[in-house]
Enzyme design. Structure first.
Site, PDB file in Angstrom:
ATOM      1  N   GLN A   1     -31.996 -97.314  -7.021  1.00 39.33           N
ATOM      2  CA  GLN A   1     -31.793 -98.112  -5.904  1.00 39.33           C
ATOM      3  C   GLN A   1     -32.216 -97.377  -4.297  1.00 39.33           C
ATOM      4  O   GLN A   1     -32.290 -97.868  -3.481  1.00 39.33           O
ATOM      5  CB  GLN A   1     -30.370 -98.280  -5.655  1.00 39.33           C
ATOM      6  CG  GLN A   1     -29.598 -99.064  -6.600  1.00 39.33           C
ATOM      7  CD  GLN A   1     -30.029-100.668  -6.570  1.00 39.33           C
ATOM      8  OE1 GLN A   1     -30.302-101.140  -5.517  1.00 39.33           O
ATOM      9  NE2 GLN A   1     -29.737-101.159  -7.638  1.00 39.33           N
TER      10      GLN A   1
ATOM     11  N   HIS B   1     -38.722-103.813 -10.151  1.00 41.79           N
ATOM     12  CA  HIS B   1     -38.308-105.117  -9.767  1.00 41.79           C
ATOM     13  C   HIS B   1     -37.158-104.863  -8.656  1.00 41.79           C
ATOM     14  O   HIS B   1     -36.331-106.128  -8.314  1.00 41.79           O
ATOM     15  CB  HIS B   1     -37.844-105.711 -10.789  1.00 41.79           C
ATOM     16  CG  HIS B   1     -36.657-105.349 -11.505  1.00 41.79           C
ATOM     17  ND1 HIS B   1     -35.413-106.043 -11.452  1.00 41.79           N
ATOM     18  CD2 HIS B   1     -36.266-104.583 -12.485  1.00 41.79           C
ATOM     19  CE1 HIS B   1     -34.432-105.463 -12.122  1.00 41.79           C
ATOM     20  NE2 HIS B   1     -34.973-104.648 -13.015  1.00 41.79           N
TER      21      HIS B   1
ATOM     22  N   THR C   1     -49.444 -99.880 -25.509  1.00 40.63           N
ATOM     23  CA  THR C   1     -50.505-100.390 -24.342  1.00 40.63           C
ATOM     24  C   THR C   1     -49.983-100.346 -23.057  1.00 40.63           C
ATOM     25  O   THR C   1     -49.041-101.000 -22.980  1.00 40.63           O
ATOM     26  CB  THR C   1     -51.213-101.503 -25.025  1.00 40.63           C
ATOM     27  OG1 THR C   1     -51.690-101.349 -26.333  1.00 40.63           O
ATOM     28  CG2 THR C   1     -52.209-102.102 -23.878  1.00 40.63           C
TER      29      THR C   1
ATOM     30  N   CYS D   1     -18.089-110.037 -16.649  1.00 43.28           N
ATOM     31  CA  CYS D   1     -16.972-110.965 -17.261  1.00 43.28           C
ATOM     32  C   CYS D   1     -17.240-110.685 -18.951  1.00 43.28           C
ATOM     33  O   CYS D   1     -18.170-110.758 -19.636  1.00 43.28           O
ATOM     34  CB  CYS D   1     -17.660-112.251 -17.223  1.00 43.28           C
ATOM     35  SG  CYS D   1     -17.270-112.791 -15.525  1.00 43.28           S
TER      36      CYS D   1
END
Ligand SMILES: *Cc1c(COP(=O)(O)O)cnc(C)c1O
Length: 392
Positions: free
Chosen positions: A181, A203, A242, A327
C-alpha cells in the site's frame, strides 16, 4: 461526473491508460519469451524486463538485480517469508510479525508454524501502531526475520519501519516489509529504511493485476532465499516460470509514473481525504479508526456508530467502498485489523473504508459526503438503538 464512484483503491486500482499504452505492444507484436537467447523476439522481451527493473529500482532506491518478479504481493510475501525460513534454519526458527498484517503474511506464518517455526504476533495499540519496546523484548538471537507491513490496507497506518529495521538488525535478524500500500504512494527507500526484503504489487499502483515483485537485498547483508517455485531457473533461480512481460512492462511504467507524480498526487489526495474525513468527524457519533498522523495520504476508515456497514453500503447508492469485514457463510466477521485496535464489535461492524485514488475528483468527494451522511441519517432514523441513545 459518472456513477458509480470508485472509492475502493486499497482493494485494487484502475489501470492507468498510459500504463496500458506501454503494455500493448508486448501483448501483440512483441510477444517473445525473455528466456529465448537465440533471436530478436527474445532479446526484445528481455530488454523490456530490464527497463522495468530499472524503473522499479529508481522508485525504491535499489539496484535492478535486487528485483524478483512474482505474480503479485501475495506470492512475494510467501517467497520472502518461506524463502528466509528455509534458508536460515540453522540460525533459528523464530519470526516476528504483527496482528494487523495482511492475510498473505499471517497465513504464511501460520503455515510455517505447522512446520516448526515459532512466530510472535505483536499487538498494536488503539491507533494501530506497534510498541517498539515490545518488539525489543520479543526479539532474540533465535529470531531470523521481523516482518512488519509498511502501510496498513484497512486503516492506512504507517508503522515506524526504520526503527523496526534498526532493532531487527541490532539482533542479527532480517527485516522484511509488505509495502503493497505504500510503494508508489509515499517515498519508500530500501536503504534509508533499512529494508532487506520488500513485497509489492502492480495493481495497487495503477498497473495490471497478476504481477508484483519481491525486493531482496544483495549487499550489507547479502540476503539469500530458497525458491518456492522450481523450474527453468528464471530470476536467478529464485522464481522459475516464463516472465509475464506485458505485466512486467506495466509494473515498470506504473512505478515510473508514481515516482514522477507522487509529490503532487500525495498532496492532492490527502487534501481530498481530509475534506471527506472532517465532514464525517463533524457528524455525531462518527469516529476515525487508526492514527491520524502516521498514515497513507489516500485512506480513511470511519465508524458510523449505530449503523451497520453492510446496510450503509447498500444505502450509499453509486459509491463503491469496502467495509473491511469478511463475510463468512453464516455471519459477518469484523475485520481482524479493527479487532486488533480493540474496537468493540458494534464499532468494527460500523466501519467503512474510503480509498481514494489517482482518478478521484473533488466533485466525487462532495457527492460522497452528501450521499453517505444522508444514508447514515436515514438508517439511524429507523434504528431503535439510535433512538435509545438519543433518549439517554
Ligand atoms: C493487496 C495486498 C496484498 C495482496 O496483493 P496481490 O498482488 O493481490 O497478491 C498483500 N498485502 C497488502 C498489504 C495488500 O494490500
Amino acid at each position: 461526473m459518472e456513477l458509480p464512484i470508485y472509492l475502493d483503491n486499497n482493494a485494487t486500482t484502475p489501470l492507468d491508460p498510459r500504463v496500458l499504452d506501454a503494455m500493448m505492444p508486448y501483448l501483440t507484436s512483441k510477444f517473445g519469451n525473455a528466456a529465448s537467447r537465440s533471436h530478436a523476439f527474445g532479446w526484445i522481451a528481455e530488454e523490456a524486463a530490464d527497463l522495468a527493473r530499472e524503473q522499479i529500482a529508481r522508485l525504491i532506491g535499489c539496484t535492478d538485480k535486487e528485483i524478483i518478479f512474482t505474480s503479485g504481493a501475495t506470492e512475494a510475501d510467501n517467497l520472502g517469508i518461506k524463502g528466509v525460513y528455509e534458508t536460515y534454519q540453522e540460525k533459528g526458527n523464530h519470526i516476528i510479525t504483527v496482528n494487523t498484517e495482511h492475510k498473505a503474511v499471517l497465513d504464511t506464518c501460520k503455515h510455517l508454524e505447522k512446520l516448526g517455526a515459532r512466530v510472535t504476533y505483536l499487538e498494536v495499540d488503539s491507533e494501530g501502531l506497534i510498541n517498539l519496546a515490545e518488539l525489543e523484548s520479543a526479539i532474540s538471537s533465535e529470531t531470523i526475520l521481523v516482518t512488519v507491513m509498511y502501510g496498513n490496507n484497512e486503516i492506512g497506518v504507517l508503522q515506524p519501519v526504520k526503527e523496526i529495521a534498526a532493532i531487527a538488525h541490532r539482533h542479527g535478524a532480517l527485516f522484511m516489509t509488505d509495502a503493497t500500500q505504500a510503494v508508489g504512494k509515499i517515498p519508500v527507500n530500501v536503504d534509508e529504511d533499512g529494508i532487506d526484503l520488500m513485497a509489492f504489487t502492480a495493481h495497487k499502483m495503477y498497473g495490471p493485476k497478476g504481477v508484483g515483485a519481491l525486493y531482496v537485498r544483495r549487499k550489507n547483508p547479502r540476503v539469500k532465499i530458497t525458491a518456492q517455485i522450481d523450474g527453468g531457473g528464471h530470476e536467478r533461480g529464485m522464481r522459475s516460470g516464463t516472465l509475464n512481460i506485458p505485466g512486467i512492462v506495466g509494473l515498470g511504467k506504473a512505478c515510473e509514473l508514481c515516482r514522477l507524480e507522487m509529490d503532487n498526487e500525495g498532496a492532492r489526495l490527502s487534501k481530498l481525504r481530509n475534506k471527506l474525513e472532517s465532514a464525517f468527524l463533524q457528524t455525531e457519533e462518527c469516529y476515525r479508526n487508526g492514527n491520524a498522523e502516521q498514515r497513507l495520504p489516500h485512506v480513511s476508515n470511519i465508524s458510523f456508530k449505530y449503523v451497520e456497514a453492510e446496510g450503509l453500503m447498500m444505502a450509499m447508492k453509486g459509491i463503491a467502498v469496502s467495509s473491511g469485514s469478511a463475510c463468512t457463510s453464516a455471519s459477518i466477521e469484523p475485520s481482524h485489523v479493527l479487532k486488533s485496535l480493540g474496537l468493540p464489535d458494534n464499532l468494527a461492524q460500523a466501519a467503512i473504508r474510503f480509498g481514494l485514488g489517482r482518478f478521484t475528483t473533488e466533485e466525487e468527494i462532495d457527492y460522497t459526503i452528501e450521499t453517505t451522511l444522508r444514508a447514515v441519517e436515514q438508517l439511524r432514523s429507523l434504528s431503535p438503538v439510535w433512538e435509545m441513545y438519543k433518549e439517554i
